[in-house]
Write an enzyme that holds these catalytic residues in place. Sequence first.
Site, mmCIF file in Angstrom:
data_model
loop_
_atom_site.group_PDB
_atom_site.id
_atom_site.type_symbol
_atom_site.label_atom_id
_atom_site.label_comp_id
_atom_site.label_asym_id
_atom_site.label_seq_id
_atom_site.Cartn_x
_atom_site.Cartn_y
_atom_site.Cartn_z
ATOM 1 C CB SER A 23 -6.023 7.349 -10.600
ATOM 2 O OG SER A 23 -5.739 7.621 -9.239
ATOM 3 C CD GLN A 44 -10.400 7.255 -9.640
ATOM 4 O OE1 GLN A 44 -9.890 6.680 -10.603
ATOM 5 N NE2 GLN A 44 -10.623 6.640 -8.502
ATOM 6 C CE1 TYR A 46 -8.231 7.520 -4.109
ATOM 7 C CE2 TYR A 46 -7.843 7.900 -6.445
ATOM 8 C CZ TYR A 46 -8.227 7.069 -5.410
ATOM 9 O OH TYR A 46 -8.617 5.782 -5.678
ATOM 10 C CB THR A 72 -12.031 8.731 -5.305
ATOM 11 O OG1 THR A 72 -11.764 8.712 -6.702
ATOM 12 C CG2 THR A 72 -12.038 7.311 -4.778
ATOM 13 N NE ARG A 81 -5.686 -2.184 -1.192
ATOM 14 C CZ ARG A 81 -5.686 -1.108 -1.951
ATOM 15 N NH1 ARG A 81 -4.603 -0.786 -2.619
ATOM 16 N NH2 ARG A 81 -6.772 -0.357 -2.039
ATOM 17 C CE LYS A 170 -13.969 4.411 -9.220
ATOM 18 N NZ LYS A 170 -13.440 3.720 -8.023
ATOM 19 C CG HIS A 194 -11.418 1.468 -4.063
ATOM 20 N ND1 HIS A 194 -11.578 2.824 -4.236
ATOM 21 C CD2 HIS A 194 -10.120 1.216 -4.324
ATOM 22 C CE1 HIS A 194 -10.425 3.369 -4.569
ATOM 23 N NE2 HIS A 194 -9.515 2.413 -4.627
ATOM 24 N NE ARG A 197 -6.744 -3.287 -5.429
ATOM 25 C CZ ARG A 197 -5.971 -2.207 -5.480
ATOM 26 N NH1 ARG A 197 -6.484 -1.038 -5.766
ATOM 27 N NH2 ARG A 197 -4.676 -2.297 -5.227
#
Length: 303
Positions: A23, A44, A46, A72, A81, A170, A194, A197
């Site tokens: 990530s 990955q 972002y 992503t 959360r 993704k 994901h 989450r």
Amino acid sequence: MFPRGEEEAARAAGEAGIIFALSTLSGCRLEDVAAASKGPVWYQLYLVGGRDCALGGIDRARNAGFSALVVTIDTPVAGFRERDLRNGAKELLGGKLGPMLPFVSQLLVRPRWLGALLADGGLMKFENVVIPGQGPMLYADVTAALEQSVVTWDDLKWIRQAWNGPIVIKGIHTAEDARRALEMGADAVVVSNHGGRQLDGVAPTLRVLPEVVAAVGDRIEILLDGGIRRGSDIVKAVCLGARAVMAGRAYAYGLGAAGGAGVSRAIDILHSDLMRTLKLLGCSSVAELNETYLDVPRDWLER
């Protein structure tokens, strides 16, 4: 979860001969993670920090030898959360003593873990999100940064120009988005929620997978993540048309428990159960798997 955790995990994955996806939101430099693995590594992406920051990360990933870019698209904001609220995550990350006090006991009852965290530099900085004029992004800034980094289909145009290798999208959750990803030049998609989450009550990825396969399955590689806890989960995904699966929690728990050795153990557990499941089904390899091995209604598969 563990000092130099991404490097430990990449090393264990490489030794097992499987891909490690790193990530952007990592505490380890992507160059160090690539060097730690003997196998393929994917980056990955972002878009936190903005376009210039992302372009810098893409350039570094290319130079470090990452073989694919995983874009992503399912995190326009951080999910609500509730466990983090109960555990005081915001207060502990804020660094102000007053708000932290009700939650400090959670740290003090684990002195060895706390000592290892402090020895590793304490709260990590995101070494792959280098803000011009500021340096690596601080851990406490990530929530606000996510809200300012929504990915659109137009972003894929400049990402494709910046990256000449395979691109994986993704966060695909509908046939329509799978077709759009294909039209935008993606080489693969990951059917993902994901890990459940982000949005409570979202459809399981295994239920979404058949419609994505029906829409684009003969023209693009399809991967799945979310809910991979056993080797039999891998078998189910392959039976429904996934080329491969991605697993996050399984290795993360192993990493937190025992570092690289824990990651290796998690991989061994998944592999052993996969092989056992194939043998019990009478299959000599995953290439023999198809939907006939699953007891699901035909109309569900054809949705």
